[in-house]
Design a protein around this motif. Structure first.
Motif, short mmCIF file in Angstrom:
data_model
loop_
_atom_site.label_atom_id
_atom_site.label_comp_id
_atom_site.label_asym_id
_atom_site.label_seq_id
_atom_site.Cartn_x
_atom_site.Cartn_y
_atom_site.Cartn_z
N UNK A 9 9.51 15.22 -42.07
CA UNK A 9 8.96 14.46 -40.95
C UNK A 9 9.75 13.18 -40.77
N UNK A 10 9.99 12.82 -39.51
CA UNK A 10 10.72 11.57 -39.24
C UNK A 10 10.21 10.95 -37.95
N UNK A 11 9.83 9.69 -38.04
CA UNK A 11 9.47 8.91 -36.86
C UNK A 11 10.65 7.99 -36.54
N UNK A 12 11.05 7.98 -35.27
CA UNK A 12 12.20 7.19 -34.85
C UNK A 12 11.79 6.23 -33.74
N UNK A 13 11.72 4.95 -34.08
CA UNK A 13 11.45 3.93 -33.08
C UNK A 13 10.15 4.12 -32.33
N UNK A 14 9.09 4.51 -33.04
CA UNK A 14 7.83 4.86 -32.37
C UNK A 14 7.03 3.62 -32.00
N UNK A 15 6.66 3.55 -30.73
CA UNK A 15 5.72 2.55 -30.21
C UNK A 15 4.47 3.28 -29.77
N UNK A 52 -2.37 8.93 -36.70
CA UNK A 52 -2.93 9.51 -35.49
C UNK A 52 -1.84 9.80 -34.45
N UNK A 53 -0.78 9.00 -34.46
CA UNK A 53 0.34 9.26 -33.55
C UNK A 53 1.11 10.50 -34.00
N UNK A 54 1.29 10.67 -35.30
CA UNK A 54 1.93 11.88 -35.81
C UNK A 54 1.17 13.12 -35.35
N UNK A 55 -0.15 13.04 -35.41
CA UNK A 55 -0.99 14.19 -35.07
C UNK A 55 -1.22 14.35 -33.57
N UNK A 56 -0.68 13.45 -32.76
CA UNK A 56 -0.84 13.57 -31.31
C UNK A 56 -2.20 13.12 -30.81
N UNK A 57 -3.02 12.53 -31.69
CA UNK A 57 -4.32 12.04 -31.26
C UNK A 57 -4.15 10.81 -30.38
N UNK A 58 -3.11 10.03 -30.67
CA UNK A 58 -2.66 8.97 -29.79
C UNK A 58 -1.20 9.24 -29.48
N UNK A 59 -0.82 9.04 -28.23
CA UNK A 59 0.52 9.41 -27.78
C UNK A 59 1.49 8.25 -27.96
N UNK A 60 2.66 8.56 -28.52
CA UNK A 60 3.71 7.56 -28.62
C UNK A 60 4.18 7.18 -27.22
N UNK A 61 4.23 5.88 -26.93
CA UNK A 61 4.69 5.42 -25.62
C UNK A 61 6.21 5.26 -25.58
N UNK A 62 6.82 5.27 -26.76
CA UNK A 62 8.28 5.17 -26.86
C UNK A 62 8.67 5.70 -28.22
N UNK A 63 9.89 6.22 -28.34
CA UNK A 63 10.34 6.77 -29.61
C UNK A 63 9.98 8.24 -29.74
N UNK A 66 9.64 13.76 -35.20
CA UNK A 66 10.33 15.02 -35.47
C UNK A 66 9.74 15.65 -36.73
N UNK A 67 9.44 16.94 -36.63
CA UNK A 67 8.86 17.69 -37.76
C UNK A 67 9.68 18.95 -37.98
N UNK A 68 10.21 19.10 -39.18
CA UNK A 68 11.03 20.26 -39.53
C UNK A 68 12.15 20.45 -38.51
N UNK A 69 12.73 19.32 -38.07
CA UNK A 69 13.84 19.36 -37.13
C UNK A 69 13.47 19.52 -35.68
N UNK A 70 12.18 19.56 -35.39
CA UNK A 70 11.70 19.79 -34.02
C UNK A 70 11.02 18.53 -33.49
N UNK A 71 11.30 18.20 -32.25
CA UNK A 71 10.65 17.06 -31.61
C UNK A 71 9.24 17.49 -31.19
N UNK A 72 8.22 16.86 -31.84
CA UNK A 72 6.82 17.22 -31.54
C UNK A 72 6.10 16.09 -30.81
#
Length: 244
Positions: A9-15, A52-63, A66-72
């Motif tokens: 899992x990787x978060x890149x510049x998440x707002x 919660x942002x990882x799980x999509x419960x709250x949506x990243x407004x920027x950034x 990535x999970x297992x190489x896939x943008x989720x």
């Protein structure tokens, strides 16, 4: 930015914004495959919002996430859950009026009754959490806080998971139950599960964590090996105001 192949899992510049509030301010988080990553920080630092942002419960407004190489990043929560990711929120999400058995059955894919659940998997869970077996037919709402926490984690792993995310698993637990929880997470890791834990208990973090990321004001302000941080009293004091 090229993704490392050893990251699950990787978060890149998440707002992340919640209404008018800007909670996450460019979070970069790398979670190695097969390890336990501890997410530490003071109350209000943004740890739960990150989960919660990882799980999509709250949506990243920027950034991006990535999970297992896939943008989720734009996936809905149910779609994220189908990727073999389980999330245990701080409030545990237990269905109080249902029995322990019924709580676990809800999370067992393809099982319409308890007899269809994977008996080998259940025996393994019972060994990790004896209270789950003991109170199998009891209403979950009647259990103690620590027992509910065990049911919540057991429900999350009733199917094998690639990634388990748990918000404050040791909160309110007696020392004996904390030891049991540490043993359970160690067994999950040995079985190949990658784990992210938000924690306030630094002793719990020290004993269990491989990697650590510390948040402050919606940002990751330190990331590295947990063992190295545990040996640096001054750094721990400056980052968290705590002694480990």
């Amino acid at each position: 930015m090229t993704a490392r192949t050893d990251l699950l899992l990787e978060l890149r510049g998440v707002h992340t914004h919640i209404g008018a509030y800007h909670i996450l301010h460019g979070v970069d988080l790398a979670v190695p495959r097969g390890e336990v990553t501890m997410l530490l920080g003071r109350n209000g630092a943004g740890k739960t919002t990150t989960l919660r942002t990882i799980m999509g419960l709250w949506r990243a407004s920027q950034g991006s996430v990535h999970y297992a190489g896939r943008d989720i990043t734009q996936l809905a929560t149910p779609a994220i859950a189908t990727l073999n990711i389980a999330y245990v929120p701080e409030n545990m999400g237990i269905f109080a009026d249902l029995t322990v058995k019924e709580n676990l059955l809800l999370a067992a894919r393809g099982a319409s009754h308890a007899g269809q659940m994977d008996s080998t998997r259940l025996d393994w869970i019972f060994a990790l959490f004896p209270a789950v077996k003991k109170f199998w037919n009891h209403p979950a709402g009647k259990l103690s806080g620590g027992q509910k926490q065990m049911v919540a984690v057991a429900r999350a792993i009733v199917e094998p998971r690639d990634l388990l995310i748990v918000d404050e698993p040791s909160k309110g637990l007696a020392p004996a139950m904390i030891n049991n929880m540490i043993d359970a997470f160690s067994a999950l890791k040995a079985a190949g599960c990658t784990i992210i834990l938000v924690e306030q208990n630094t002793q719990f973090a020290k004993r269990l964590g491989d990697e650590v990321a510390i948040m402050d004001n919606g940002r990751i302000v330190h990331a590295g090996r947990m063992a190295a941080l545990a040996q640096d009293e001054a750094l721990m004091q400056s980052l968290l105001g705590l002694s480990i």
